[in-house]
Design a protein around this motif. Structure first.
Motif, mmCIF file in Angstrom:
data_model
loop_
_atom_site.group_PDB
_atom_site.id
_atom_site.type_symbol
_atom_site.label_atom_id
_atom_site.label_comp_id
_atom_site.label_asym_id
_atom_site.label_seq_id
_atom_site.Cartn_x
_atom_site.Cartn_y
_atom_site.Cartn_z
ATOM 1 N N TYR A 187 0.423 -0.836 -0.215
ATOM 2 C CA TYR A 187 -0.272 -0.390 0.243
ATOM 3 C C TYR A 187 1.029 1.143 -0.005
ATOM 4 N N HIS A 195 -5.837 8.183 3.549
ATOM 5 C CA HIS A 195 -6.173 6.768 3.483
ATOM 6 C C HIS A 195 -4.768 6.371 2.470
ATOM 7 N N GLU A 197 -3.649 3.499 -0.339
ATOM 8 C CA GLU A 197 -3.884 3.156 -1.405
ATOM 9 C C GLU A 197 -2.994 1.987 -2.172
ATOM 10 N N VAL A 198 -3.625 1.544 -3.297
ATOM 11 C CA VAL A 198 -2.839 0.197 -3.423
ATOM 12 C C VAL A 198 -1.804 0.566 -4.146
ATOM 13 N N TYR A 253 -4.210 -6.188 5.112
ATOM 14 C CA TYR A 253 -4.826 -6.525 3.303
ATOM 15 C C TYR A 253 -6.259 -7.575 3.654
ATOM 16 N N GLY A 255 -8.598 -4.810 3.594
ATOM 17 C CA GLY A 255 -9.881 -4.141 3.373
ATOM 18 C C GLY A 255 -9.729 -3.813 4.906
ATOM 19 N N GLY A 287 -14.070 -2.041 5.452
ATOM 20 C CA GLY A 287 -13.619 -1.169 3.308
ATOM 21 C C GLY A 287 -13.296 -0.451 3.722
ATOM 22 N N HIS A 289 -9.953 0.267 2.946
ATOM 23 C CA HIS A 289 -9.709 0.666 1.940
ATOM 24 C C HIS A 289 -9.946 -1.030 0.638
ATOM 25 N N GLU A 290 -9.069 -0.370 -0.204
ATOM 26 C CA GLU A 290 -8.942 -1.794 -1.528
ATOM 27 C C GLU A 290 -8.384 -2.989 -0.774
ATOM 28 N N LEU A 292 -6.158 -6.189 -0.492
ATOM 29 C CA LEU A 292 -5.226 -6.847 -1.886
ATOM 30 C C LEU A 292 -5.712 -8.784 -1.606
ATOM 31 N N THR A 294 -8.752 -12.140 -0.602
ATOM 32 C CA THR A 294 -9.756 -12.557 0.002
ATOM 33 C C THR A 294 -10.482 -13.540 1.024
#
Length: 535
Positions: A187, A195, A197-198, A253, A255, A287, A289-290, A292, A294
């Motif tokens: 990140y 925030h 970000e990727v 990771y 999010g 939720g 951030h995005e 990375l 599952t």
């Protein structure tokens, strides 16, 4: 002229008072200036030069010689963590400077106990402490009343500032914003710094770590591969197992943002210690951030980590798998003997999850005759503990064996040890003689003049012997340390010798590695020689 010394001083090694007040009327007294800022922000970095000018100008106007300026970029809460502050203490102790001046008391510390301890330490070396803003001079504050007041205000200010910052951070966390200055690997911070970000440059490496671990790679293998490929870690350094494990275990990771999980408190020694807050105080936001990874991947990874951890507990620890892995030597070539694990074979095939544990000498130094030597681990470890048991069964033989092995106990040191014991006995006799003289005087057996003369003679002899004893102790300190350590081990292990093989593995490791530097093992499992740990 007779040098008249009171009885309560004669024969005692008391320090001579160095009064900081003696420097009040002196000119050109060497001092140090102390500067502290909290962060490396540009606004604070510029403050360093301003403070240097202020301290230099103040020293010039007031007739002091500013020898050096000490600068720390650290929090004001714990002064013992600051390198320049520690150097300042040492310079005062060595007499390089006589005092310290700072812009304000909060520059030295924002904790009242730290401030008091610092002032008292400086004063014990004959030094003084001055703060320009509060017009404070420790030489004029015998009861420390003013310092306590100023220190309390500085501590209150720190608490207030910290509280404001904490409230701001909690508000940000509840809004799903980040408080981290350095984002997790994979990140980067958004332009406004609020925030995550990727990071397109590092996210492929993160995904590589995840996928390879799920394929069965270990943390060590992943770290080794990344280092071989020249891929830097988050801090630009080489990868290690802990760095890989941290990445694999971090829920960020997914999010998720988790905040307010730990805090700092003081331990009984005044040092800061990080502790975990109660779970109900944690701030968790999903939720933010995005992600990375599952949830399924993350859960599988944690299961693998926990499963491997349990396997390590059942078999051997990751750090040390064998009792003699750091102390065993080959009796033939002198090289280290290493532990190895081999898959167990049943009917010529590897049995899943079953292993044989062995020691082996690779003979890589060319001095060992082929073929490669192997020893059964359990048999060797049993012999090591039997050796330990035999050595510690007789305390006198143990001590004698150590004395014979090392130059610490050569003829000269033996002579010094005898002298020290004689000095100790004579000091005991002198203490008894002093008590007898006191009783004789109180019962009018001797008059006051006789009492004074005899006591003075005894105390003079005691003073000389005390100095001699200290000198002998300094010369024999290393030998004493060795014997003290062996005595400590003996006291702990004496009652456990009958069940030595049943002790926990970690306890065996502690005893063996504290006692032995090297154990030389022959091919037939017999122990040829032992080197005791004497450092």
């Amino acid at each position: 002229m007779i040098d008249l010394i009171p009885a309560h001083i004669n024969g005692r090694r008391l320090e001579v008072l160095t009064d900081p007040k003696d420097t009040l009327e002196q000119k050109g007294v060497p001092i140090g200036g102390y500067i502290r800022i909290s962060t490396r922000k540009d606004s604070q970095l510029s403050s360093i030069e301003n403070q240097k000018k202020l301290l230099a100008q103040w020293a010039e106007v007031n007739g002091y010689n500013l020898v050096r300026t000490y600068t720390d970029i650290k929090s004001g809460e714990f002064s013992y963590l600051r390198n320049e502050m520690n150097q300042l203490r040492e310079d005062i102790r060595q007499g390089r400077i006589k005092g310290v001046v700072t812009k304000e008391i909060s520059r030295t510390s924002r904790d009242i106990m730290d401030i008091l301890e610092l002032k008292r330490e400086i004063a014990s070396y004959g030094g003084f402490f001055i703060s320009i803003k509060e017009n404070y001079d420790s030489r004029m504050d015998d009861d420390e009343f003013l310092l306590v007041l100023h220190g309390a205000l500085a501590q209150k200010e720190r608490k207030t500032t910290a509280s404001r910052v904490k409230v701001t951070q909690i508000i940000k966390a509840k809004e799903g914003k980040t408080n981290v200055p350095q984002p997790a690997f994979g990140y980067k911070l958004s332009e406004d710094g609020q925030h995550l970000e990727v990071n397109p440059e590092t996210v492929p490496t993160y995904r590589f770590i995840v996928e390879k671990f799920l394929e069965g790679w270990g943390q060590a293998k992943i770290a080794k591969y990344l280092n071989e490929q020249g891929i830097p870690s988050k801090r630009g350094c080489r990868w290690c197992m802990n760095a890989v494990k941290t990445i694999l275990s971090n829920p960020v990771y997914l999010g998720i943002t988790i905040y307010n999980t730990t805090t700092l408190v003081r331990d009984p020694n005044g040092r800061m210690k990080r502790v975990v807050r109660p779970r109900e105080e944690w701030i968790i936001r999903e939720g933010t951030h995005e992600p990375l990874i599952t949830p399924d991947e993350f859960e599988r990874i944690q299961q693998i980590i926990n499963r491997r951890k349990e396997m390590d507990k059942k078999e051997w620890t990751c750090d040390r798998k064998y009792l003699g892995s750091s102390i065993l030597r080959c009796a033939e070539c002198g090289a280290k003997i290493f532990g190895s694990r081999y898959p167990k074979k049943v009917n010529g095939k590897k049995a899943k999850g079953q292993y044989l544990y062995r020691y082996r000498c690779l003979g890589t130094n060319g001095k060992c005759s082929p073929p490669m030597k192997y020893w059964d681990m359990e048999k060797v470890d049993y012999n090591i503990m039997e050796l330990f048991k035999k050595i510690f069964a007789d305390k006198e033989k143990l001590m004698q064996a150590v004395r014979e092995q090392t130059s610490l106990f050569d003829q000269d040191n033996e002579t010094l040890a005898v002298e020290r014991e004689e000095a100790r006995r004579r000091l005991e006799q002198l203490d008894k003689a002093l008590r007898k003289q006191q009783v004789a005087y109180e019962e009018d057996v001797i008059n006051l003049e006789e009492y004074r003369q005899r006591v003075a003679e005894l105390r003079e002899e005691k003073h000389v012997l005390t100095q001699k004893l200290e000198s002998l102790n300094e010369k024999l300190v290393r030998a004493d340390n060795v014997m003290d350590r062996l005595n400590a081990i003996y006291e702990k292990i004496a009652k456990k010798l009958d069940r030595i093989h049943d002790l926990p593995f970690e306890e065996k490791i502690a005893y063996v590695t504290t006692t032995f530097e090297a154990i030389y093992l022959q091919e037939d499992y017999t122990i040829l020689d032992v080197i005791f740990k004497l450092g």
